[in-house]
Design a protein around this motif. Structure first.
Motif, short mmCIF file in Angstrom:
data_model
loop_
_atom_site.label_atom_id
_atom_site.label_comp_id
_atom_site.label_asym_id
_atom_site.label_seq_id
_atom_site.Cartn_x
_atom_site.Cartn_y
_atom_site.Cartn_z
N VAL A 38 -0.67 5.43 -6.57
CA VAL A 38 0.20 6.45 -5.97
C VAL A 38 1.10 5.81 -4.92
O VAL A 38 2.30 6.11 -4.82
CB VAL A 38 -0.61 7.60 -5.34
CG1 VAL A 38 0.32 8.61 -4.70
CG2 VAL A 38 -1.48 8.27 -6.39
N LEU A 39 0.54 4.91 -4.13
CA LEU A 39 1.35 4.25 -3.10
C LEU A 39 2.48 3.43 -3.73
O LEU A 39 3.60 3.44 -3.23
CB LEU A 39 0.46 3.36 -2.23
CG LEU A 39 1.14 2.69 -1.03
CD1 LEU A 39 1.82 3.72 -0.13
CD2 LEU A 39 0.14 1.87 -0.23
N ARG A 69 -0.65 -5.29 1.72
CA ARG A 69 0.59 -5.03 2.46
C ARG A 69 1.71 -5.99 2.10
O ARG A 69 2.81 -5.57 1.73
CB ARG A 69 0.29 -5.10 3.96
CG ARG A 69 1.49 -4.86 4.86
CD ARG A 69 1.06 -4.92 6.31
NE ARG A 69 2.12 -4.62 7.24
CZ ARG A 69 1.93 -4.50 8.55
NH1 ARG A 69 0.72 -4.66 9.06
NH2 ARG A 69 2.95 -4.22 9.34
N ALA A 70 1.45 -7.28 2.17
CA ALA A 70 2.50 -8.27 1.92
C ALA A 70 3.02 -8.18 0.49
O ALA A 70 4.23 -8.25 0.25
CB ALA A 70 1.98 -9.67 2.20
N ALA A 71 2.11 -7.99 -0.46
CA ALA A 71 2.53 -7.90 -1.86
C ALA A 71 3.38 -6.66 -2.10
O ALA A 71 4.37 -6.71 -2.85
CB ALA A 71 1.30 -7.88 -2.76
N LEU A 72 3.01 -5.55 -1.48
CA LEU A 72 3.79 -4.32 -1.64
C LEU A 72 5.17 -4.45 -1.01
O LEU A 72 6.17 -4.00 -1.58
CB LEU A 72 3.04 -3.14 -1.02
CG LEU A 72 1.79 -2.67 -1.76
CD1 LEU A 72 0.97 -1.71 -0.90
CD2 LEU A 72 2.16 -1.99 -3.08
N GLU A 73 5.22 -5.09 0.15
CA GLU A 73 6.52 -5.30 0.80
C GLU A 73 7.44 -6.13 -0.09
O GLU A 73 8.63 -5.82 -0.24
CB GLU A 73 6.32 -5.99 2.16
CG GLU A 73 5.71 -5.10 3.22
CD GLU A 73 5.52 -5.81 4.54
OE1 GLU A 73 5.63 -5.15 5.59
OE2 GLU A 73 5.27 -7.04 4.53
N LYS A 74 6.90 -7.17 -0.67
CA LYS A 74 7.70 -8.05 -1.53
C LYS A 74 8.13 -7.34 -2.80
O LYS A 74 9.30 -7.43 -3.22
CB LYS A 74 6.89 -9.30 -1.88
CG LYS A 74 7.66 -10.30 -2.73
CD LYS A 74 6.81 -11.55 -2.99
CE LYS A 74 7.59 -12.55 -3.85
NZ LYS A 74 6.78 -13.77 -4.11
N HIS A 81 4.80 -0.36 8.03
CA HIS A 81 4.22 -0.24 9.36
C HIS A 81 2.95 0.61 9.22
O HIS A 81 3.04 1.77 8.78
CB HIS A 81 5.19 0.43 10.34
CG HIS A 81 6.58 -0.14 10.27
ND1 HIS A 81 6.98 -1.21 11.03
CD2 HIS A 81 7.65 0.20 9.51
CE1 HIS A 81 8.24 -1.50 10.76
NE2 HIS A 81 8.67 -0.65 9.84
N LEU A 82 1.80 0.07 9.55
CA LEU A 82 0.54 0.79 9.36
C LEU A 82 0.15 1.51 10.64
O LEU A 82 0.12 0.91 11.72
CB LEU A 82 -0.56 -0.17 8.91
CG LEU A 82 -0.24 -0.97 7.64
CD1 LEU A 82 -1.48 -1.77 7.20
CD2 LEU A 82 0.25 -0.08 6.51
N VAL A 83 -0.13 2.79 10.52
CA VAL A 83 -0.51 3.64 11.65
C VAL A 83 -1.98 4.00 11.48
O VAL A 83 -2.39 4.51 10.44
CB VAL A 83 0.34 4.93 11.68
CG1 VAL A 83 -0.10 5.83 12.82
CG2 VAL A 83 1.82 4.58 11.79
#
Length: 249
Positions: A38-39, A69-74, A81-83
């Motif tokens: 879903v993300l 995180r890094a893989a999704l950003e790429k 930004h994680l809250v």
């Protein structure tokens, strides 16, 4: 404007997947291998409408989001930004959205971490801006409703009058699908309403915070998404539907 995803929930009805993953990272690719979650779908939608900064509220199994995180950003060309939600396993999502109160000041499109939907939903919300609205809910006015849905009653010229699961489906205008456009100038009012909501009962939904705003005389608007396929994933039946839908997007 930035993207905002609520991804702190445990999703216990989706075990064994959620023994090690938050609901937002449960696989929705047809093979169930985890190539699409879903993300993933939500980040793809955000990127397609030009939102390259995204805040993700994390809590339950947050380490899984940190690891990806890094893989999704790429992959999606976004900055994440994680809250942190420190009560994700104890309290409901009114508190979870309140945790992102500073993010909301920038103006956001909020998406629940368990809603599979096409990018046309974000496009509809963005196209509805510019007429003084501060909060716009994505509303399905086509689907036949039952007891579990988050139902909404609207009134022409006044916007949302009621939002709750606890109403006769026949009385509802439609279903809120878990995606909202929130302008930055609504952040303070929303944060205050959410705080009052979770202080009243920590198990309440952020939609109860929307109702609190309406009860205070503030306006919340809606935009109809049309006849599109989407699903909120609460259980394994929903997950199977999500896998059918996700491969179309």
């Amino acid at each position: 404007m930035i993207g905002l995803v609520l991804a702190a929930g445990a999703g216990r009805r989706l075990r064994p997947y959620t023994d090690t993953l938050p609901k937002a990272l449960v696989p929705v690719d047809p093979a169930g291998e985890g190539t699409t979650t879903v993300l993933d779908l939500t980040l793809g939608n955000f990127r397609e409408v030009g939102l390259t900064d995204v805040a993700v509220v994390v809590g339950y199994r947050k380490e899984a989001v940190h690891e990806r995180r890094a893989a999704l950003e790429k992959k999606y060309g976004v900055k994440l930004h994680l809250v942190e939600n420190d009560k994700a396993e104890e309290w409901n999502n009114a508190y979870s959205l309140w945790c992102a109160r500073d993010v909301i000041k920038e103006g956001v499109i909020l998406a629940n971490g368990d809603t599979v939907h096409p990018v046309s939903v974000e496009q509809t919300l963005l196209e509805a801006r510019g007429k003084g609205q501060r909060i716009i809910l994505a509303l399905d006015t086509v689907k036949k409703l039952a007891d579990e849905e988050m139902k909404v009653v609207t009134e022409p010229g006044r916007g949302v009058r009621r939002i709750t699961k606890l109403m006769d489906p026949a009385d509802a205008t439609g279903e809120y699908i878990g995606v909202t456009l929130i302008e930055g100038d609504a952040a303070a009012d929303l944060a205050d309403a959410l705080k009052a909501t979770y202080e009243r009962d920590p198990q309440l939904y952020y939609e109860d915070g929307y109702q609190e705003m309406v009860d205070r005389g503030l306006t919340i608007d809606t935009a109809a998404i049309g006849d599109v396929r989407w699903v909120e994933i609460d259980n394994h039946d929903d997950l199977n539907k999500a896998r059918e839908i996700a491969c179309q997007y």
